[in-house]
Design an enzyme around this catalytic site. Structure first.
Site, PDB file in Angstrom:
ATOM      1  N   ARG A 143       0.850  -1.189   0.000  1.00 17.86           N
ATOM      2  CA  ARG A 143       0.000   0.000   0.000  1.00 17.86           C
ATOM      3  C   ARG A 143       0.889   1.245   0.000  1.00 17.86           C
ATOM      4  O   ARG A 143       2.069   1.189   0.344  1.00 17.86           O
ATOM      5  CB  ARG A 143      -0.892   0.032   1.239  1.00 17.86           C
ATOM      6  CG  ARG A 143      -1.868  -1.125   1.377  1.00 17.86           C
ATOM      7  CD  ARG A 143      -2.702  -0.948   2.643  1.00 17.86           C
ATOM      8  NE  ARG A 143      -3.697  -2.006   2.823  1.00 17.86           N
ATOM      9  CZ  ARG A 143      -3.516  -3.098   3.564  1.00 17.86           C
ATOM     10  NH1 ARG A 143      -2.355  -3.283   4.188  1.00 17.86           N
ATOM     11  NH2 ARG A 143      -4.466  -3.999   3.694  1.00 17.86           N
ATOM     12  N   LYS A 167      -2.159  -2.034   8.033  1.00 17.90           N
ATOM     13  CA  LYS A 167      -3.306  -1.456   8.730  1.00 17.90           C
ATOM     14  C   LYS A 167      -3.436  -2.051  10.125  1.00 17.90           C
ATOM     15  O   LYS A 167      -3.141  -3.228  10.331  1.00 17.90           O
ATOM     16  CB  LYS A 167      -4.588  -1.713   7.931  1.00 17.90           C
ATOM     17  CG  LYS A 167      -4.712  -0.869   6.677  1.00 17.90           C
ATOM     18  CD  LYS A 167      -6.063  -1.060   6.029  1.00 17.90           C
ATOM     19  CE  LYS A 167      -6.258  -0.136   4.833  1.00 17.90           C
ATOM     20  NZ  LYS A 167      -7.586  -0.302   4.198  1.00 17.90           N
ATOM     21  N   HIS A 234      -2.007   2.387  -5.940  1.00 22.33           N
ATOM     22  CA  HIS A 234      -2.817   1.186  -5.741  1.00 22.33           C
ATOM     23  C   HIS A 234      -2.926   0.361  -7.025  1.00 22.33           C
ATOM     24  O   HIS A 234      -3.249  -0.830  -6.966  1.00 22.33           O
ATOM     25  CB  HIS A 234      -4.212   1.561  -5.229  1.00 22.33           C
ATOM     26  CG  HIS A 234      -4.578   0.848  -3.960  1.00 22.33           C
ATOM     27  ND1 HIS A 234      -3.846   0.954  -2.798  1.00 22.33           N
ATOM     28  CD2 HIS A 234      -5.593  -0.017  -3.679  1.00 22.33           C
ATOM     29  CE1 HIS A 234      -4.401   0.206  -1.866  1.00 22.33           C
ATOM     30  NE2 HIS A 234      -5.448  -0.404  -2.370  1.00 22.33           N
ATOM     31  N   ARG A 237      -0.536  -2.416  -6.785  1.00 24.35           N
ATOM     32  CA  ARG A 237      -1.007  -3.404  -5.797  1.00 24.35           C
ATOM     33  C   ARG A 237      -2.066  -4.304  -6.431  1.00 24.35           C
ATOM     34  O   ARG A 237      -2.040  -5.528  -6.272  1.00 24.35           O
ATOM     35  CB  ARG A 237      -1.570  -2.679  -4.570  1.00 24.35           C
ATOM     36  CG  ARG A 237      -2.124  -3.603  -3.468  1.00 24.35           C
ATOM     37  CD  ARG A 237      -2.442  -2.763  -2.246  1.00 24.35           C
ATOM     38  NE  ARG A 237      -3.294  -3.437  -1.281  1.00 24.35           N
ATOM     39  CZ  ARG A 237      -2.860  -4.240  -0.314  1.00 24.35           C
ATOM     40  NH1 ARG A 237      -1.573  -4.503  -0.211  1.00 24.35           N
ATOM     41  NH2 ARG A 237      -3.706  -4.784   0.546  1.00 24.35           N
ATOM     42  N   HIS A 260      -4.617  -8.560   4.169  1.00 28.53           N
ATOM     43  CA  HIS A 260      -6.061  -8.440   4.339  1.00 28.53           C
ATOM     44  C   HIS A 260      -6.512  -9.138   5.610  1.00 28.53           C
ATOM     45  O   HIS A 260      -6.037 -10.228   5.932  1.00 28.53           O
ATOM     46  CB  HIS A 260      -6.806  -9.055   3.142  1.00 28.53           C
ATOM     47  CG  HIS A 260      -6.787  -8.183   1.930  1.00 28.53           C
ATOM     48  ND1 HIS A 260      -7.060  -8.652   0.654  1.00 28.53           N
ATOM     49  CD2 HIS A 260      -6.538  -6.860   1.778  1.00 28.53           C
ATOM     50  CE1 HIS A 260      -6.985  -7.659  -0.201  1.00 28.53           C
ATOM     51  NE2 HIS A 260      -6.672  -6.569   0.455  1.00 28.53           N
ATOM     52  N   TYR A 269     -10.239 -10.149  -6.101  1.00 22.72           N
ATOM     53  CA  TYR A 269      -9.229 -10.341  -7.140  1.00 22.72           C
ATOM     54  C   TYR A 269      -9.420 -11.631  -7.928  1.00 22.72           C
ATOM     55  O   TYR A 269      -8.596 -11.963  -8.782  1.00 22.72           O
ATOM     56  CB  TYR A 269      -7.834 -10.342  -6.521  1.00 22.72           C
ATOM     57  CG  TYR A 269      -7.418  -8.995  -5.987  1.00 22.72           C
ATOM     58  CD1 TYR A 269      -7.073  -7.961  -6.849  1.00 22.72           C
ATOM     59  CD2 TYR A 269      -7.392  -8.748  -4.623  1.00 22.72           C
ATOM     60  CE1 TYR A 269      -6.712  -6.721  -6.375  1.00 22.72           C
ATOM     61  CE2 TYR A 269      -7.017  -7.505  -4.128  1.00 22.72           C
ATOM     62  CZ  TYR A 269      -6.685  -6.497  -5.009  1.00 22.72           C
ATOM     63  OH  TYR A 269      -6.328  -5.267  -4.534  1.00 22.72           O
TER      64      TYR A 269
END
Length: 291
Positions: A143, A167, A234, A237, A260, A269
């Site tokens: 990211r 994150k 992004h 990514r 994730h 995806y």
């Protein structure tokens, strides 16, 4: 209300929310407090379900659905913070239904487009840095906030992995291609006395590269690569994830690499290119098999 909004944003920063999230929430909540000020209701007492409904109804019609949902998320998070602080008597979102997020397929680059972008990065004024930057982002699917937060010590050249702070302040190890490692080594060789605790990527002034600086680099490099579509950090990514899946990577492994929280976030995806889909179909359908 303004004082508590600032306290909430400071709370997010202390909880290590990404700079992009804090920036977006700040803009969304500013829009809400401006709306309250026009109504002369910029107080905590006005933070109610009817006022929130009225604010949402006043938003421009051309706002994307997900933009509106982000504003709702910002207000909902603010309400939760104020409830914990004992500043609200009741939750204003208790009677407000939560609309579903619009599901959009991620926009990715084809392999030739990816090569053009990376090659263009190697022809910029800061070629060594930009080449290393693009190679790393494509090799590891990072990211924007993750790549700008990297220190030199986070790159393990011996084991071929990079330690990423994602994150929720969660660390993960992601593989790095030999090409990316070589580009990073070469870039570091151009820097005077780089230290392990230094930022991996620097701007033109020798300061740590910011998210906005990264976005600027991507915009200019995409122009140099003559790519017709809009390219953002992004984009690489999304391309990383799509290309890995198209070449046999399993979802669980991809989930780990992308950082994730849930597998559902990775399943977006599972779309594949039309050419890949046709190839699979032609090899799998019995009517297309040779006798």
């Amino acid at each position: 209300m303004d004082t508590w909004v600032q306290a909430f944003l400071l709370h997010l920063e202390n909880k290590n929310f990404s700079a992009n999230t804090v920036k977006s929430y700040r803009a969304d909540l500013q829009e809400f407090t401006d709306y309250l000020s026009k109504r002369k209701q910029n107080t905590l007492e006005a933070f109610t379900s009817p006022v929130i409904r009225s604010f949402l109804a006043s938003l421009p019609q051309d706002y994307a659905r997900n933009t509106v949902l982000r504003k709702i998320a910002a207000l909902r998070s603010l309400a939760a913070f104020l409830l914990r602080q004992g500043k609200l008597a009741r939750n204003p979102f208790k009677l407000l239904p939560a609309p579903k997020r619009e599901k959009l397929l991620p926009k990715f680059l084809t392999l030739p487009e990816t090569d053009r972008l990376i090659n263009a990065a190697g022809n910029t004024h800061f070629a060594a840095r930009d080449k290393a930057l693009f190679e790393l982002m494509y090799s590891s699917g990072l990211r924007r906030s993750e790549v700008t937060g990297l220190k030199i010590r986070d790159v393990d050249f011996f084991n071929g992995v990079v330690r990423v702070l994602g994150k929720g302040n969660k660390e993960r190890l992601v593989p790095v291609t030999d090409e990316a490692l070589y580009a990073i080594k070469y870039y570091l060789s151009t820097r005077p006395n780089p230290q392990p605790q230094d930022a991996l990527f620097l701007n033109a002034h020798g300061k740590p590269l910011t998210g906005d600086g990264l976005a600027f680099i991507f915009k200019n490099t995409a122009i140099a690569a003559h790519l017709a579509r809009k390219v953002t950090p992004h984009s690489l990514r999304h391309s990383f994830a799509t290309h890995l899946l198209n070449n046999g990577c399993d979802l669980r492994s991809l989930q780990e690499m992308l950082g994730h929280k849930t597998l559902a976030a990775t399943q977006v995806y599972t779309h594949v290119s039309l050419d890949k889909l046709k190839s699979v179909y032609q090899h799998a359908h019995p009517k297309n098999k040779e006798n």
